[in-house]
Design an enzyme around this catalytic site. Structure first.
Site, short mmCIF file in Angstrom:
data_model
loop_
_atom_site.label_atom_id
_atom_site.label_comp_id
_atom_site.label_asym_id
_atom_site.label_seq_id
_atom_site.Cartn_x
_atom_site.Cartn_y
_atom_site.Cartn_z
N HIS A 280 67.35 -48.74 74.46
CA HIS A 280 66.33 -48.80 73.90
C HIS A 280 65.49 -48.00 74.77
O HIS A 280 64.61 -47.47 74.41
CB HIS A 280 66.62 -50.04 72.91
CG HIS A 280 64.82 -50.32 72.74
ND1 HIS A 280 64.26 -50.67 71.15
CD2 HIS A 280 63.96 -50.60 74.05
CE1 HIS A 280 63.31 -51.21 71.54
NE2 HIS A 280 62.42 -51.36 73.10
N GLU A 281 65.82 -48.95 75.77
CA GLU A 281 64.78 -48.52 76.91
C GLU A 281 64.59 -47.35 77.04
O GLU A 281 63.50 -46.86 77.61
CB GLU A 281 65.25 -49.97 78.19
CG GLU A 281 65.12 -51.25 77.91
CD GLU A 281 62.94 -51.38 77.47
OE1 GLU A 281 62.20 -50.66 77.26
OE2 GLU A 281 63.17 -52.23 76.78
N HIS A 284 62.26 -45.24 75.03
CA HIS A 284 60.77 -45.03 75.17
C HIS A 284 60.84 -44.03 76.38
O HIS A 284 59.41 -43.21 76.75
CB HIS A 284 59.96 -46.72 76.53
CG HIS A 284 60.47 -47.43 75.17
ND1 HIS A 284 59.27 -47.39 73.91
CD2 HIS A 284 60.78 -48.39 74.76
CE1 HIS A 284 59.70 -48.19 73.83
NE2 HIS A 284 60.25 -49.49 73.77
N GLU A 357 58.11 -48.82 69.78
CA GLU A 357 59.03 -49.96 69.46
C GLU A 357 60.29 -49.47 67.99
O GLU A 357 62.07 -49.37 68.50
CB GLU A 357 59.05 -51.65 69.15
CG GLU A 357 58.59 -52.03 70.31
CD GLU A 357 58.40 -51.49 71.54
OE1 GLU A 357 59.81 -51.44 71.39
OE2 GLU A 357 57.71 -51.57 72.52
N ASP A 361 64.12 -47.93 68.94
CA ASP A 361 65.62 -48.96 67.91
C ASP A 361 66.06 -47.89 67.99
O ASP A 361 67.22 -47.97 67.69
CB ASP A 361 65.05 -50.02 66.97
CG ASP A 361 64.04 -51.57 68.08
OD1 ASP A 361 64.48 -51.14 68.60
OD2 ASP A 361 63.92 -51.74 67.10
ZN LIG Z 1 60.74 -51.52 74.04
#
Ligand SMILES: [Zn+2]
Length: 423
Positions: A280-281, A284, A357, A361
């Site tokens: 997930h990170e 980003h 976000e 995801d």
């Molecule tokens: Zn996040």
């Protein structure tokens, strides 16, 4: 004229207060209603123990109840500072010092900052050593708390004062175009801070270590390779030094970019869940979210400085709050009164953040070819952090930088469903 300015400010200030207070009340009512009907969201059925659910309800209720008082207290302090003539007194006191004009300006800004820091201490102390301690989250000692404050003060002196000095100089010598120069300077400064913060400042407060040898590390390295992320940027941080809350974040740009996992998160998650959080990170990073946020903030900065350039040349703006016109006075006053105006931008920024976000995801679910680990990681995080399972939709739309866990889990399930349909 100054009477009109004051009236507009007070009307918008009251409106902001009513909205903030009202949203908190709605949220508390929603909490009471879902507790009464025992409406645990479907995604959490069988995943949260009844005593954990009860504890999360109590935690949310305690925080919401305290928020009522801190909201009233904070608003009262701001009004007293703005309307009592205190700013004028502080300004006169600063101007009576033997320092240069810039020095006097910096003293004034520092004194006002000190007023808000000191008056903010009671609520902060109660939140940390009262509420957080009661629910077993606080790990900060009084000693560590004040050491942190002291370090913050040192940073303000080392970084904040020179920064302020440059802005005050630009305002003074650049004529009407000062705000364009200031815009250029602050933009560069922001970029510099994004690089300096994770590499030089954050390590002063926390220990950052490369992930320990083991299965998680092995699998993360493989994942990073697959995604094209430099593995030298993956760290574990001793968040447990201050709080039992767990988290992970992505920060920095270029060579200074980092994925940081709290030790509390690594401890409480399975390897598969930890890997999902990391994916997930990295999402980003892949989708350049930091850069996109920075661009939006830069646009706000441009607009804000332009408005400030008009106000600094408009004496009634100062008179309305009992101040003599000055550059430093304009900076402080603008910061203090802008809340009721910029208040409406916060939900827009949060909306953009929530979009990011969802994207991260989705990236994690697709990269791992499975949405389950991310779902489980979210459930784990929500339960361990006693997060509110059923916030009021208006409250979360307004305040949440992340979608609620239920919203995120539903979105991940949708991704998994479409992906399977395509396959
Ligand atoms: Zn996040």
């Amino acid at each position: 004229m100054e009477q009109n300015i004051l009236t507009i400010f007070l009307a918008l200030f009251a409106l902001q207060f009513v909205i903030e207070f009202g949203l908190n009340e709605l949220n508390l009512r929603q909490l009471a209603a879902s507790t009464a009907s025992k409406a645990i969201p479907e995604a959490f059925h069988g995943k949260i123990a009844p005593e954990d659910y009860a504890k999360s309800v109590e935690y949310t209720a305690t925080n919401g109840g305290f928020h009522r008082w801190s909201e009233i207290y904070g608003s009262a302090i701001l009004l007293v500072v703005l309307l009592s003539g205190l700013l004028g007194v502080v300004d006169q006191w600063a101007s009576s010092s033997a320092l240069s004009r810039y020095g006097q300006g910096i003293i004034f800004c520092g004194a006002v900052a000190a007023i808000f820091t000191l008056t903010g201490l009671p609520t902060e102390l109660y939140s940390t050593f009262g509420i957080e301690a009661k629910f077993g989250f606080n790990k900060t000692t009084i000693g560590l708390y004040f050491t942190d404050k002291l370090k913050g003060l040192v940073l303000s002196l080392v970084i904040g004062v020179p920064f302020l000095l440059v802005v005050l100089c630009l305002m003074d010598i650049m004529g009407w175009s000062w705000w364009l120069w200031a815009f250029a300077f602050i933009s560069v400064f922001q970029l510099l801070m994004i690089v300096i913060f994770p590499t030089l400042i954050a390590p002063w407060f926390n220990k950052f270590e490369p992930l320990k040898e083991g299965e998680l590390r092995e699998r993360i390295l493989a994942l990073a390779e697959q995604i094209g992320f430099q593995t030298s940027g993956i760290y574990s941080m001793d968040g447990s030094k201050r709080s039992a809350h767990s988290n992970a974040y992505f920060t920095g740009i270029g060579k200074a970019k980092r994925v940081v996992l709290f030790d509390t998160l690594i401890e409480q998650m399975t390897t598969t869940q930890g890997l999902a959080v990391l994916a997930h990170e990295m999402g980003h990073y892949k989708m350049k979210h930091i850069l996109r946020m920075l661009l939006v903030q830069t646009a706000f900065l441009f607009g804000g400085l332009y408005i400030l350039s008009l106000l600094v040349a408009y004496p009634p703006f100062f008179a309305a709050f009992g101040l003599a016109p000055s550059n430093h006075g304009a900076l402080v006053l603008f910061t203090l009164v802008s809340g009721p105006f910029t208040f409406y931008l916060a939900p827009l920024m949060n909306r953009l953040s929530r979009k990011h976000e969802y994207e991260a995801d989705r990236f994690a679910a697709i990269t791992l070819r499975d949405g389950k680990p991310m779902e489980e990681a979210l459930i784990n995080l929500t339960v361990k952090n006693l997060s509110n399972l059923t916030p009021h939709p208006w409250y979360s739309a307004y305040h949440y930088s992340h979608p609620t866990s239920v919203e995120r889990i539903n979105a991940i399930r949708q991704v998994t469903a479409t992906e399977q349909a395509v396959a």
